[in-house]
Design an enzyme around this catalytic site. Structure first.
Site, short mmCIF file in Angstrom:
data_model
loop_
_atom_site.label_atom_id
_atom_site.label_comp_id
_atom_site.label_asym_id
_atom_site.label_seq_id
_atom_site.Cartn_x
_atom_site.Cartn_y
_atom_site.Cartn_z
CG ASP A 121 -1.85 1.23 1.22
OD1 ASP A 121 -2.81 1.36 0.56
OD2 ASP A 121 -1.67 2.01 2.15
CE1 TYR A 146 0.52 7.71 3.30
CE2 TYR A 146 0.75 5.61 2.42
CZ TYR A 146 0.18 6.19 3.23
OH TYR A 146 -1.07 5.60 3.75
CB SER A 179 -8.90 5.92 2.87
OG SER A 179 -8.03 5.74 4.33
CE LYS A 201 7.67 1.44 18.96
NZ LYS A 201 8.42 1.24 17.61
CB THR A 228 12.02 0.81 9.84
OG1 THR A 228 12.00 0.70 11.46
CG2 THR A 228 10.93 2.11 9.83
CD GLN A 287 10.64 -2.63 13.38
OE1 GLN A 287 10.36 -2.26 12.28
NE2 GLN A 287 10.67 -1.80 14.47
CD GLU A 298 8.09 -9.04 17.79
OE1 GLU A 298 7.59 -8.45 18.07
OE2 GLU A 298 9.24 -9.54 17.99
#
Length: 344
Positions: free
Chosen positions: A49, A54, A152, A218, A287, A291, A294
């Site tokens: 996406d 962005y 959206s 975190k 990033t 990650q 996971e």
């Protein structure tokens, strides 16, 4: 990886997907993007996406170049972008026919692609008639620039109006909505949109399953890691709104549930979103390859979310919206439909 139809369409998207928001262009260059995208593909992700806004278009350029250099077969992947914020000029934003046409062509040029699979109206545009937008999105489809279109963060009423216009004009309606959805933000997906799943077969590609990282735990101690999203200058205001005592208390309350299942809190949060049968795909962000690895394991957590576990989660977050009265929901839809007819 499991694949679900995008709403009632025939397009199949991976249950977990990857979005370029924040990361591409702000935190990552082409080389890093290639390794992340390949990691996603290795884990079965086929849906990626993006949006014209962005990193001011740079995210599309990076994704397009990375995909080209990786040598992927275009038909193996599903790519989406979103149109609304394209620049500073008076016609560079919104959902006018002019900006939809020009913005879509500019996005395709940055992506270096002949088409995107899905194009979204990134936000509703109160200054443009919805009929103009519906016609323009169909024009983009007729031109072969996109196969499907969606919305959206539109309201159920706006989506219903778009569908009423599309049906009246024998055009394609929006097959998908992209709302925020996570344990802390649930009203649209679980309440407001309920009639749309049945009436129009609306699919969902949801964003922010971890509430911008809050649901990873975190930030639980109030400290902001230097390499996190909230450390970015543009996101400090979001951090101040998100890291409030009530939210952090809920996050801390979820940790024992994740521990009992033997999974990280982030996987629990993503699995919870994906377990909703109305969600076609959960858009994840990352990033680092670690990650992504996971996040993708969240697929294995979905079967662990028994009714008893879901009740424990609800007892902590207490965020379940009240379901609208079904009769009132149907009555609203009928009245709104007839109001559309009376306008034409």
């Amino acid at each position: 990886m499991q694949y679900r139809n995008l709403g009632r369409s025939g397009l199949k998207v991976s249950q977990l997907s990857y979005g370029a928001w924040v990361s591409f262009g702000n935190q990552l260059d082409v080389k890093e993007a290639k390794s992340l995208l390949q990691c996603c593909r290795d884990n079965g992700v086929n849906f990626f996406d993006n949006a014209e806004v962005y990193a001011n278009g740079r995210a599309e350029e990076i994704m397009g170049q990375a995909i080209r250099e990786l040598g992927w077969k275009r038909s193996d992947i599903v790519v989406s972008t979103k149109i609304f914020w394209g620049g500073s000029g008076p016609n560079d934003k919104g959902l006018s026919r002019k900006h939809i046409v020009e913005g879509t062509k500019a996005s395709l040029k940055r992506l270096d692609m002949d088409y995107v699979d899905v194009i979204y109206c990134h936000r509703p545009d109160s200054s443009t008639p919805i009929e103009e937008t519906v016609r323009a999105m169909n024009y983009a489809i007729d031109k072969g620039w996109a196969f499907y279109w969606g919305t959206s963060e539109w309201s159920a009423q706006q989506i219903t109006e778009a569908w009423g216009i599309a049906e009246r004009l024998d055009l394609v309606g929006p097959v998908v909505e992209q709302p925020e959805y996570n344990l802390l933000s649930r009203h649209k997906v679980e309440s407001e949109y309920l009639p749309l799943y049945t009436n129009y077969g609306l699919g969902l590609t949801t964003w922010s399953p971890l509430a911008s990282g809050v649901l990873t735990g975190k930030y639980s101690k109030g400290a902001i890691p230097h390499d996190s999203r909230f450390a970015l200058e543009n996101y400090k205001n979001l951090a101040s709104r998100s890291l409030v005592d009530d939210v952090l208390k809920k996050v801390n309350g979820l940790k024992p549930i994740a521990d009992e299942l033997g999974v990280p809190l982030s996987q629990l949060a993503i699995a919870w979103c994906a377990a909703n049968p109305n969600v076609s795909s959960v858009i994840t962000g990352a990033t680092k390859e670690s990650q992504i690895q996971e996040n993708m394991k969240a697929i294995d957590v979905i079967p662990l979310l028994t009714p008893a576990v879901m009740e424990k989660i609800e007892a902590v977050v207490q965020s379940k919206p009240k379901r609208p009265d079904s009769y009132r929901g149907r009555l609203w839809h009928v009245l709104f439909y007839f109001s559309l007819i009376s306008l034409h």
